[in-house]
Each structure stands twice: as structure tokens, then as C-alpha cells.
Design a protein around this motif. Structure first.
Motif, PDB file in Angstrom:
ATOM      1  N   SER A   1     -37.619  89.520  34.694  1.00  0.00           N
ATOM      2  CA  SER A   1     -38.831  88.993  35.679  1.00  0.00           C
ATOM      3  C   SER A   1     -39.962  90.100  35.836  1.00  0.00           C
ATOM      4  O   SER A   1     -41.160  89.845  35.932  1.00  0.00           O
ATOM      5  CB  SER A   1     -38.022  88.429  36.765  1.00  0.00           C
ATOM      6  OG  SER A   1     -37.130  89.601  37.285  1.00  0.00           O
ATOM      7  N   GLU A   2     -39.445  91.486  36.066  1.00  0.00           N
ATOM      8  CA  GLU A   2     -40.350  92.445  36.423  1.00  0.00           C
ATOM      9  C   GLU A   2     -41.322  92.862  35.528  1.00  0.00           C
ATOM     10  O   GLU A   2     -42.469  93.130  35.572  1.00  0.00           O
ATOM     11  CB  GLU A   2     -39.596  93.469  37.055  1.00  0.00           C
ATOM     12  CG  GLU A   2     -38.751  93.180  38.236  1.00  0.00           C
ATOM     13  CD  GLU A   2     -39.422  92.385  39.332  1.00  0.00           C
ATOM     14  OE1 GLU A   2     -40.359  92.628  39.681  1.00  0.00           O
ATOM     15  OE2 GLU A   2     -38.831  91.462  39.575  1.00  0.00           O
TER      16      GLU A   2
ATOM     17  N   LEU B   1     -39.176  89.776  42.075  1.00  0.00           N
ATOM     18  CA  LEU B   1     -39.233  89.872  43.387  1.00  0.00           C
ATOM     19  C   LEU B   1     -40.494  89.955  44.358  1.00  0.00           C
ATOM     20  O   LEU B   1     -40.204  89.554  45.384  1.00  0.00           O
ATOM     21  CB  LEU B   1     -38.594  91.477  43.491  1.00  0.00           C
ATOM     22  CG  LEU B   1     -37.394  91.930  43.054  1.00  0.00           C
ATOM     23  CD1 LEU B   1     -37.152  93.270  42.984  1.00  0.00           C
ATOM     24  CD2 LEU B   1     -36.320  91.038  43.563  1.00  0.00           C
ATOM     25  N   GLU B   2     -41.635  89.850  43.539  1.00  0.00           N
ATOM     26  CA  GLU B   2     -42.867  89.652  44.363  1.00  0.00           C
ATOM     27  C   GLU B   2     -43.174  88.396  44.831  1.00  0.00           C
ATOM     28  O   GLU B   2     -44.123  88.081  45.286  1.00  0.00           O
ATOM     29  CB  GLU B   2     -43.998  90.360  43.249  1.00  0.00           C
ATOM     30  CG  GLU B   2     -43.846  91.662  43.135  1.00  0.00           C
ATOM     31  CD  GLU B   2     -43.041  92.414  42.043  1.00  0.00           C
ATOM     32  OE1 GLU B   2     -42.189  91.577  41.623  1.00  0.00           O
ATOM     33  OE2 GLU B   2     -42.893  93.464  41.927  1.00  0.00           O
TER      34      GLU B   2
ATOM     35  N   PRO C   1     -40.878  85.946  46.587  1.00  0.00           N
ATOM     36  CA  PRO C   1     -39.798  85.780  47.209  1.00  0.00           C
ATOM     37  C   PRO C   1     -39.856  84.280  47.750  1.00  0.00           C
ATOM     38  O   PRO C   1     -38.780  83.441  47.819  1.00  0.00           O
ATOM     39  CB  PRO C   1     -39.831  86.660  48.525  1.00  0.00           C
ATOM     40  CG  PRO C   1     -41.194  87.042  48.770  1.00  0.00           C
ATOM     41  CD  PRO C   1     -41.891  86.864  47.271  1.00  0.00           C
TER      42      PRO C   1
ATOM     43  N   THR D   1     -36.867  83.388  50.019  1.00  0.00           N
ATOM     44  CA  THR D   1     -36.353  84.726  50.100  1.00  0.00           C
ATOM     45  C   THR D   1     -35.482  84.764  48.434  1.00  0.00           C
ATOM     46  O   THR D   1     -34.388  85.005  48.670  1.00  0.00           O
ATOM     47  CB  THR D   1     -35.141  84.769  51.153  1.00  0.00           C
ATOM     48  OG1 THR D   1     -34.383  84.047  51.229  1.00  0.00           O
ATOM     49  CG2 THR D   1     -35.822  85.090  52.389  1.00  0.00           C
ATOM     50  N   GLY D   2     -36.048  84.301  47.614  1.00  0.00           N
ATOM     51  CA  GLY D   2     -35.647  84.271  46.253  1.00  0.00           C
ATOM     52  C   GLY D   2     -34.366  83.096  45.947  1.00  0.00           C
ATOM     53  O   GLY D   2     -33.736  83.350  44.839  1.00  0.00           O
TER      54      GLY D   2
END
Length: 153
Positions: free
Chosen positions: A24-25, A90-91, A93, A114-115
Motif C-alpha cells: 500500500s505505501e 495509512l494516509e 484512514p 481509522t483504517g
């Protein structure tokens, strides 16, 4: 060994690749590079114009490929089941989407906070068995054409 550098089609390819691999990142990093303002880059470095068109020789590849990469980050259906939020960075959420169609003719709408997935609706365009995966949980439902299903994980 490849980097996340490039423009247009190359970045779109990387977004899709990293999303498919669940990275994902790295997918999000490539997406951010695709959307860099072209005015801040040197000629030939790519980016995106203010009208959201890709600034590269293969402009349409960057535009369609970038959108496909975002969809791939949110829903995948190439392994015999529909995987939800497989490459959520993560960006992001909190968020939602509606109208993404997975293999088998299943239209998906979802919301997360929150994910964590908090809402999931499946519209069966064709009907049939629908196998879902979210994180490590699987669910299977038998669907009828034209019906909507709300599912909890």
C-alpha cells in the motif's frame, strides 16, 4: 530493483503493481508522484496539469492507469474472491467509495474509518456465489440478480 520514478504510464503501472502485491505505501508513493503538479517539474518529468490530465507523452495511459491503480488499492477480484481494501495506505484512514465492479458482476460500495471497514454493500448485477475477503476473514454469500446485500465483517 525498480524505483518509483517515472512519469505517466510508468507510474500508473507501478501503482497497479504495488497495489496487486499489497504494498500500500509504495502504491501510494507512486500515486503521489503521478499527481505532482507538472508546473513544479522540469519539462519531460511528467506530473499532472491543473485540469488533471497527465503530463506525459502517453497521457491517456497515465490518466486511465492512475484511476485503475486507485481501484486496485481498494478492491481486487483476480483470485476467485473479492478482496476489500487490499492496499489501503495509512494516509487514507477514513474514506469511502461506491460503484466499483468486481469480477462476477458484483458492484461494491464501502466505507472505512481509522483504517477499518465499517460499511459494505454488494449489488448483484448477475447473481450467483460471491466470496469476500477482508483482512484474514472470508465470507461467502449466494446472491440473486438485482438484489443488494449489506455485509458485516
Amino acid at each position: 530493483m525498480r524505483t518509483n520514478e517515472g512519469q505517466g504510464w510508468a507510474l500508473a503501472w507501478r501503482i497497479n503493481l504495488w497495489a496487486r502485491l499489497g504494498k500500500s505505501e509504495l502504491a501510494y508513493e507512486a500515486l503521489k508522484k503521478l499527481f505532482r503538479p507538472a508546473s513544479m517539474l522540469k519539462a519531460g518529468e511528467g506530473g499532472t496539469y491543473p485540469n488533471l490530465l497527465c503530463a506525459s507523452p502517453f497521457q491517456i495511459d497515465g490518466n486511465y492507469g492512475g484511476g485503475a491503480g486507485i481501484a486496485e488499492m481498494l478492491v481486487q477480484s483476480h483470485q476467485g474472491y473479492i478482496e476489500l481494501l487490499p492496499a489501503l495506505p495509512l494516509e487514507w484512514p477514513d474514506g469511502s467509495f461506491s460503484g466499483l465492479v468486481a469480477r462476477g458482476g458484483f458492484e461494491i460500495s464501502a466505507k472505512w474509518q481509522t483504517g477499518k471497514l465499517i460499511f459494505l454493500e454488494i449489488f448483484a448485477k448477475q447473481g450467483g456465489s460471491c466470496r469476500l475477503r477482508y483482512r484474514t476473514s472470508f465470507k461467502t454469500l449466494d446472491t440473486e440478480k438485482g438484489r443488494r446485500y449489506r455485509i458485516r465483517f
